[in-house]
Design a protein around this motif. Structure first.
Motif, PDB file in Angstrom:
ATOM      1  N   ARG A  24      -0.179  -1.335 -12.911  1.00 41.98           N
ATOM      2  CA  ARG A  24      -0.003  -0.033 -12.248  1.00 41.98           C
ATOM      3  C   ARG A  24       0.620  -0.236 -10.854  1.00 41.98           C
ATOM      4  NH1 ARG A  24      -0.974   2.547  -7.679  1.00 41.98           N
ATOM      5  NH2 ARG A  24      -3.125   1.784  -7.574  1.00 41.98           N
ATOM      6  N   ASP A  25      -0.136  -0.724  -9.891  1.00 36.41           N
ATOM      7  CA  ASP A  25       0.423  -0.908  -8.543  1.00 36.41           C
ATOM      8  C   ASP A  25       1.530  -1.961  -8.594  1.00 36.41           C
ATOM      9  OD1 ASP A  25       0.684  -0.689  -5.772  1.00 36.41           O
ATOM     10  OD2 ASP A  25      -1.460  -0.625  -5.447  1.00 36.41           O
ATOM     11  N   HIS A 214      -9.045  -2.669  -1.718  1.00 33.82           N
ATOM     12  CA  HIS A 214      -7.684  -2.685  -2.291  1.00 33.82           C
ATOM     13  C   HIS A 214      -6.743  -2.925  -1.120  1.00 33.82           C
ATOM     14  CE1 HIS A 214      -4.586  -0.634  -5.042  1.00 33.82           C
ATOM     15  NE2 HIS A 214      -3.953  -0.712  -3.885  1.00 33.82           N
ATOM     16  N   HIS A 216      -3.110  -4.207   0.694  1.00 35.80           N
ATOM     17  CA  HIS A 216      -1.679  -4.533   0.612  1.00 35.80           C
ATOM     18  C   HIS A 216      -1.353  -5.608   1.647  1.00 35.80           C
ATOM     19  CE1 HIS A 216      -0.108  -1.934  -2.548  1.00 35.80           C
ATOM     20  NE2 HIS A 216      -1.204  -1.226  -2.293  1.00 35.80           N
ATOM     21  N   ASN A 250       0.215  -6.740  -3.371  1.00 34.28           N
ATOM     22  CA  ASN A 250      -1.240  -6.578  -3.273  1.00 34.28           C
ATOM     23  C   ASN A 250      -1.880  -7.958  -3.081  1.00 34.28           C
ATOM     24  OD1 ASN A 250      -0.249  -4.181  -4.856  1.00 34.28           O
ATOM     25  ND2 ASN A 250      -2.401  -3.662  -4.858  1.00 34.28           N
TER      26      ASN A 250
HETATM   27 ZN    ZN Z   1      -1.984   0.146  -3.697  1.00 33.49          ZN
END
Ligand code: ZN
Ligand code: KIV
Length: 524
Positions: A24-25, A214, A216, A250
């Protein structure tokens, strides 16, 4: 201490839940889009790796995204399958619920921005409206599953009192996991730790949910921020294989997992990841997307366990612990020594595929890959692991609409380059001839004639899959069309064929991307 979770049952306090968002990301970043078959293959590999939650996509974004979440939910066992949706986006949540229908364990992941900057400029919403949407989204999601995650987008830049109110609202309306992203990679480790400490102290009901982090990597702090969040009490980490993801990516799954394992003395936390599979999953993703990791990348980079200096080599020979903090075998290096050659049969080839992480391969793909392996083994004495990955990856692109059937080339010093090419588009055979300024140019012109399109070439690069003059060429072609960017990869012992394959792969990705609506067309 332990905690009751709808999907994991009793979760002890030293257990870290690994939530992988490669599909997804990771997949939404430029050049990393994957088709249905590629996503399914990655999802099987992630499940075999022992990932607890696989975020499979954003079903409302396109029919393709919906279908891949649906198929992963139906076919991949062992992990919770998660679908992304916007808080209060009724259609988002319906699509997520529908796509997850066949999952043994499914999760809906709602998110909405909570920072002053995002609420004012992006959402153009008052904080009270954001709170209403959090409540509505979670309530609607609970109609589909008991496993609901809520994320505060740009959470690390959110005003603390408002963040507490948002989290309290999310828990009151059914969230079982609360995720605080450092969406723009701005936070420092001490700040991430403090956010979780604060939320756990201040928010009523905090003891009934799992907190998730989460991060980045815009400042290169994603892994550090993740580890610090665990010290603040987070027990789920969101991460991707090879650290792929929006912009700088990520937090890298393999780095966090190995940090926790290697420094168990420091953290005292455990994951269920089968670490000897880390390298093969990393290589699988690199082969699928065409992006190799840099040589000095921790854990999975080519140099991660290579000792070049004489002093280091001497030390390692006397005692590996002098310069190695973990064994190469513990992350999958040196575990597959079987090299294939032209006498290798189907059984050896299948064993090799399993060892490389291609667990679930259908009979047609196997047959096509085996045929290409035999052809390659005739051209090269030894077929290496990376050769096998490259060819299986291409034969596994079973949902491609455009396919190369044959390419014949004439050229050299006396003739202009001339290419005769056959390809199919949605099963229909097209035959063309073209000349060009060199063989690759002629091949690309031929493809353009057989399949007319507006896309322009933004990048063309050729490397080699392994060493030696008989090595396969690996080509990357980046195409650009109306703001869309796609990268295609091809490999072959013939450089021009490898380039043509890469071009056609990029066209196939473009066709998938054309179906996706741009995010701004999706309104809450
Ligand atoms: Zn993200
Ligand atoms: O970075 C982010 O904020 C996200 C959310 C959707 C979780 O990816």
């Amino acid at each position: 201490m332990s905690f009751q979770h709808p999907s994991f049952g009793s979760v002890s306090d030293d257990r870290v839940i690994i939530f992988d968002t490669t599909l997804r990301d990771g997949e939404q970043s430029p050049g990393f889009s994957m088709n249905l078959g590629e996503k399914l293959r990655m999802a099987h590999a992630l499940a075999a790796l022992g990932v607890d939650v696989i975020e499979a996509g954003f079903p409302v974004a396109s029919e393709g995204d919906f279908e891949s979440v649906r198929q992963i939910a139906e076919n991949v066992d062992g992990s919770v399958i998660c679908a992304l949706a916007r808080s209060g986006g009724k259609r988002d949540i319906e699509a997520a619920g529908e796509a997850l229908k066949k999952a043994k364990r499914g999760r809906i992941h709602n998110f909405i921005s909570t920072s002053p900057l995002h609420m004012k400029y992006k959402l153009r919403m008052a904080p009270e409206r954001v709170l209403e949407l959090i409540a509505e989204g979670n309530k609607q999601s609970r109609q589909y599953t008991d496993d609901v995650e809520w994320s505060a987008e740009d959470g690390s830049r959110t005003e603390p009192d408002f963040l507490c109110r948002c989290v309290e609202t999310a828990i009151r309306h059914g969230a079982t996991t609360i995720n605080i992203p450092d969406t723009v990679g701005f936070a420092t480790p001490d700040e991430m730790q403090a956010i979780f400490t604060m939320l756990r102290e201040r928010v009523p009901g905090a003891d009934r949910v799992i907190f998730s982090t989460h991060n980045h990597n815009d400042l290169g702090l994603a892994v550090g921020n993740t580890l610090a969040s665990l010290e603040g009490g987070a027990r789920q980490i969101e991460c991707t294989i090879n650290g792929i993801g929006e912009r700088a990516g990520n937090a890298a799954l393999e780095e966090i997992v190995m940090a926790l394992r290697t420094r168990h003395d420091r953290y005292g936390l455990n994951t269920q990841i089968e670490t000897p599979r880390l390298l093969s999953v990393s290589r699988l993703l690199a082969a699928t997307t065409g992006f190799d990791v840099q040589p000095n990348k921790a854990i999975v980079g080519r140099n991660a366990f290579a000792h070049e200096s004489g002093i280091h080599q001497d030390g390692v020979l006397k005692h590996a612990g002098t310069y190695e903090i973990m064994t190469p075998e513990s992350v999958g290096w040196n575990s597959t020594s079987l090299v294939l050659g032209k006498h290798s049969g189907r059984a050896a080839f299948r064993d090799k595929l399993r060892a490389l992480g291609y667990e679930e391969i259908d009979d047609a793909t196997f047959a096509a890959a085996f045929k290409r392996f035999k052809e390659l083994a005739d051209q090269k004495k030894v077929v290496f692991d990376d050769d096998v990955r490259a060819l299986v990856d291409e034969e596994g692109r079973d949902h491609d609409r455009v396919e190369l059937k044959s390419l014949t080339l004439q050229g050299g010093t006396r003739h202009a380059a001339h290419v005769s090419l056959e390809m199919t588009v949605d099963g229909e055979l097209r035959q063309v001839e073209a000349e060009g300024n060199g063989p690759v140019d002629a091949a690309f012109r031929a493809i353009g004639e057989a399949f007319p399109h507006e896309a322009t070439l933004a990048l063309f690069s050729v490397g080699n899959v392994t060493e030696g003059t008989d090595a396969q060429a690996r080509t990357t072609v980046r195409l650009q069309e109306a703001g869309r960017l796609v990268d295609g990869q091809g490999s072959d012992a013939d450089t021009v064929v490898s380039a043509a394959r890469a071009y056609i792969h990029a066209l196939n990705k473009l066709l998938v991307k054309r179906e996706r609506r741009a995010p701004e067309e999706l309104t809450v």
